[in-house]
Design a protein around this motif. Structure first.
Motif: not given
Length: 428
Positions: A163, A178, A265
């Motif tokens: 992430d 996110t 991401f």
């Protein structure tokens, strides 16, 4: 009174030009000299045949006896322009006396065309290879991993989706849902084993219950002894990065990891957009405010933002993380299949942006080569097309919020992978 000069009377003219004339050619044409005009033609240069003179009246020859003059204008034979007698079609050569044009040598032309094409393709391929190889971010040092298990047949990859928000603007973080947490954690983890008996893709749920073993710090180089501490698998990555994650997976499975691949991401979304989107069949309606997912059931093409939302969704799924790992497997296999299609590979306007987006965002181990990376993608494509198997790590139950692996099945699975046997173990 006859005013005509002697020998030029009407009667005489009639005898010469009339139907009773013994000669068809006028007397003047036979006996009269042309009037001298200008200077005589210069003498011919050495080696050049004499040219007819048009000054002394004999340049055109005697119309009644052209052979006596040595010159023929060509009007009597129809060869003025190099044609055949009687004005027929032209023979070999042309009006300027040149010989016939040789037939093209097609074998030679084809040969040199083929050589040129092969040379261009070779130069392009070599240049592309070095360009792509230079973009790989080889940041993970697997030599720092201690007490590693013995290797087996085939090749085993640990594929990690993190992430990481590195390089993302505030607007991009908002668009991709996110959040703004510092650092990075693993959002998905998979083991891909390639071998001669089919390829196997195994998802490792982030909530898997694992023991953190002894390890050497990737930055400090200091050894940390294991205490039997159990935690979730994604905590190992958060604690000391890729090296500790590899060490933890190897310790809890007994399977040696040959290569490490990680993507964040932003990189994931960029690859999807570069390839033009990925078509996938969504089995149910999905709406998740945390990931930003809002999909209707059915086949559809997802862009980068939508794809990221799809693979991150878990709260809207009945099986939570286990269902999410299945969606991640399905999507990554579809993405690999899309990247490997002729429409992408043979189209430089798609291939190079896709390669650039992927290579810019991938983090790999120091021993990873382009061949290894290509083998990984084609193996994932094979899994998607039914040539391999995809599964979750076998689960026997839970301990609190942690998922406990089925140790018996895991041991059998690892033995089959090490020996490069067909996998018969089933997962959740």
């Amino acid at each position: 009174m006859n005013e005509w000069p002697e020998g030029s009377s009407d009667d005489n003219r009639g005898s010469r030009y009339g139907s009773g004339s013994a000669s068809a050619t006028p007397e003047g044409a036979r006996v009269m000299r042309q009037v001298r005009r200008g200077r005589p033609a210069p003498p011919s240069a050495p080696g050049v045949p004499p040219q007819p003179s048009y000054v002394d009246g004999r340049g055109y020859g005697d119309f009644t006896n052209a052979q006596n003059t040595g010159y023929d204008s060509g009007y009597n034979t129809g060869q003025v322009y190099g044609g055949s007698g009687g004005g027929g079609p032209a023979g070999p050569g042309d009006a300027y006396g040149r010989g016939p044009r040789p037939a093209p040598n097609w074998r030679r032309r084809i040969k040199w065309t083929a050589i040129t094409v092969v040379t261009v393709l070779t130069v392009t391929t070599v240049a592309t290879y070095f360009w792509a190889d230079s973009k790989l971010q080889r940041e993970v040092d697997l030599s720092k991993v201690i007490d590693r298990p013995e290797g087996g047949e085939g090749t085993t990859y640990l594929i990690v989706g993190s992430d990481s928000r590195e390089g993302m603007s505030a607007e991009e973080k908002k668009e991709l849902h996110t959040g703004s947490a510092e650092g990075k954690r693993t959002d998905s983890m998979m083991i891909l084993h390639t071998g001669s008996n089919g390829d196997t893709l195994i998802s490792l749920p982030r909530d898997s219950d694992v023991e953190i073993p002894s390890f050497v710090g990737s930055e400090s180089g200091k050894r940390y002894e294991g205490t039997g501490r159990h935690t979730k698998l994604n905590a190992a990555y958060a604690e000391d990065g890729p090296e500790l994650l590899v060490r933890t997976v190897e310790f809890n499975t007994g399977l040696r990891i040959d290569h490490y691949v990680e993507i964040g991401f932003a990189g994931f979304a960029n690859i999807v957009d570069a390839v033009g989107g990925v078509e996938i069949d969504i089995p149910q309606d999905i709406k998740d405010t945390k990931s930003g997912a809002d999909f209707k059931k059915g086949k559809q093409t997802l862009n980068g933002e939508e794809s990221l939302a799809f693979v991150r969704t878990r709260y809207a799924l009945a099986g939570s993380d286990l269902d999410r790992t299945k969606n991640q497997q399905k999507f990554l296999a579809a993405l690999a299949n899309q990247v490997a299609t002729p429409g992408t590979v043979l189209n430089p306007f798609k291939l190079y942006p896709t390669m650039g987006a992927g290579l810019d965002s991938l983090i790999v181990d120091k021993d990873m080569g382009l061949y290894d990376l290509a083998s990984m993608f084609f193996a994932m494509k094979g899994v998607n097309s039914g040539d391999g198997k995809s599964m979750n790590m076998p689960i026997s139950g839970s301990s609190g919020s942690n998922l406990v692996w089925d140790k018996t099945k895991v041991k059998q699975l690892v033995e089959q992978l090490k020996n490069d046997e067909k996998v018969t173990v089933s997962g959740n």
